[in-house]
Design an enzyme around this catalytic site. Structure first.
Site, PDB file in Angstrom:
ATOM      1  N   HIS A  10       3.966  -1.448  -8.220  1.00 40.26           N
ATOM      2  CA  HIS A  10       4.658  -0.466  -7.390  1.00 40.26           C
ATOM      3  C   HIS A  10       6.080  -0.301  -7.914  1.00 40.26           C
ATOM      4  CE1 HIS A  10       6.617   1.265  -3.784  1.00 40.26           C
ATOM      5  NE2 HIS A  10       5.430   1.798  -3.570  1.00 40.26           N
TER       6      HIS A  10
ATOM      7  N   ASP B  37      -2.715   1.587  -2.109  1.00 40.10           N
ATOM      8  CA  ASP B  37      -3.729   2.441  -2.731  1.00 40.10           C
ATOM      9  C   ASP B  37      -4.916   1.625  -3.233  1.00 40.10           C
ATOM     10  OD1 ASP B  37      -2.383   4.879  -2.385  1.00 40.10           O
ATOM     11  OD2 ASP B  37      -1.100   4.440  -4.095  1.00 40.10           O
TER      12      ASP B  37
END
Length: 463
Positions: free
Chosen positions: A332, A391
């Site tokens: 991320h 995700d």
């Protein structure tokens, strides 16, 4: 226009594209020379500070003995830890997205009367203009529902007598209407697509005022309108966790940039939708699901960690799946030690996998989540650690909920429109300057050359 094919690339276009390619490429070393922070990130991957916000806080580091070091990630909505927010509405047996929308838009948690008010208001707003479904959604359906959403939002401008009014009360009214209507635009857009392009039956099921946003998505989407409480709770949780994530993510920053120009709400939200559509942003969970489908084809034994390591290494070396060199859903821009959204989501993913008889697949996801950071550390030089992000699990959840792949990113948009709206309101209330960063020109100046003195090049414009 006749039967003109807009997707045709003529030989002339292809030839000119090849001729002019070098004019569109900038040498990488120039970015260092001019000290450009590519992607608005510094050499350590940290975002360049471009603004201030009260809406949310994404925490991934702490200061220890004067040094900034990575720590377990935390996410705060209006100063409240998302973990506590979720624990609170779950303990009371409420669905949380409506409460979260109130918190993000108004800055504080609703009491019981205000909670009931926003639920009623969103229910009242869940009604598209007369003939909108027939004239806008059912005509020229798009294969990508994100485009359907953007077109629908821009068309709603025409039905709003106060569309250009950017006063805070009016923008708040528009925001609440869009929060209520995006689920309808997405689900009906998908139904139209499958009817016209795949030959499925066309089922347009109206929303029910007594149901939450998550419940209505499921009942409108499914032919029989049936769903379990666990299914609705997990989808509601996904909406809460996707509702907001700071001002620096691409789509929210887009909404703020466009807002500073003074444009209308519909244009600002359509711009954010266009940003979210990109596979580097909202489409990541689709890539995770597709990657795992490829993994299951290539790895015989899902419990063999050595086989899994080899596959993950092949991904990073561009030898597997799409050749992008990425392990989708891992890593991320901000979080390194952990993504709090993924941690909160994980236990509910496990519950849903048990209910759906998909524990073996859940175990595979968990195994890859543990192995991927190790493999990445071995294969790549990293400035910070990586971990599974939201995700990584959300696509798996949507598949267990029997949501079609075409709706994965629209579900993200349905949730995030609340965050976009909160940031738009904050930008308008602050009345800041139009956002206009600088770009340095690196093309040398040269004189205009008359037509008869230009160097002739062989060119065949065959249309």
């Amino acid at each position: 226009m006749g039967n003109y094919n807009f997707s045709t690339i003529t030989p002339a276009i292809r030839e000119l594209s090849e001729m002019g390619m070098h004019h569109n490429q900038i040498a990488p070393e120039l970015f260092d020379r001019y000290q450009v922070k590519r992607g608005l990130r510094d050499e350590n991957g940290k975002g360049v500070l471009t603004g201030l916000t009260n809406v949310s806080d994404v925490c991934a580091t702490k200061v220890v003995e004067g040094k900034t070091v990575p720590c377990a990630g935390e996410l705060y909505y209006r100063g409240i830890n998302v973990r506590e927010l979720i624990d609170g509405f779950l303990a009371d047996g409420r669905f949380g997205y409506e409460e979260t929308a109130y918190l993000l838009l108004f800055g504080e948690l609703p009491d019981q009367p205000h909670y009931e008010w926003i639920c009623r208001l969103l229910a009242d707003y869940r009604s598209l203009p007369t003939a909108f479904v027939r004239d806008v959604i059912l005509k020229s359906p798009s294969a990508n529902i994100m485009n359907t959403l953007a077109r629908g939002v821009l068309t709603l401008y025409s039905y709003d007598e106060m569309a250009e009014d950017t006063s805070l009360p009016n923008v708040l009214r528009q925001s609440l209407e869009l929060i209520a209507l995006l689920p309808l635009l997405a689900v009906y857009g998908y139904q139209a697509h499958t009817y016209y392009h795949e030959g499925d039956s066309l089922v347009i099921r109206p929303p029910k005022p007594e149901l939450s946003t998550a419940e209505n998505i499921l009942q409108m989407l499914r032919p029989d309108g049936a769903f379990t409480e666990l299914e609705a709770r997990v989808l509601d949780l996904a909406l809460v966790l996707h509702a907001e994530h700071g001002g620096g993510n691409n789509s929210t920053f887009t909404a703020r940039v466009v807002t500073t120009s003074g444009t209308d709400t519909y244009s600002a939200i359509a711009a954010a939708l266009a940003s979210l559509k990109g596979p580097k942003h909202g489409g990541a969970n689709i890539k995770v699901v597709q990657m795992f489908e490829d993994l299951k084809q290539k790895v015989d034994d899902w419990e063999d960690e050595e086989q899994l390591r080899r596959y993950l290494s092949a991904l990073l070396r561009r030898e597997a799946f799409d050749g992008a060199g990425l392990i989708y859903g891992v890593g991320h821009a901000v979080y390194s030690v952990s993504d709090p959204r993924a941690e909160v989501f994980r236990s509910f993913v496990e519950k849903l996998s048990r209910a759906k008889g998909m524990q073996r697949e859940y175990a595979l996801y968990d195994r890859v989540a543990a192995l991927a950071p190790q493999v990445i550390a071995e294969e790549r030089h990293m400035f910070k650690g990586v971990s599974a992000n939201i995700d990584f699990y959300s696509g798996f959840v949507y598949r267990m909920l029997d949501l079609p792949l075409e709706l994965y990113t629209p579900i993200f948009a349905i949730a995030r429109v609340t965050g976009w709206s909160a940031h738009r309101l904050e930008e308008l209330a602050t009345a800041g300057k139009i956002i206009r960063p600088a770009y340095a020109n690196v093309c040398p100046h040269h004189p205009y050359v008359p037509m008869d003195r230009r160097h002739e090049k062989e060119f065949s414009a065959q249309e």
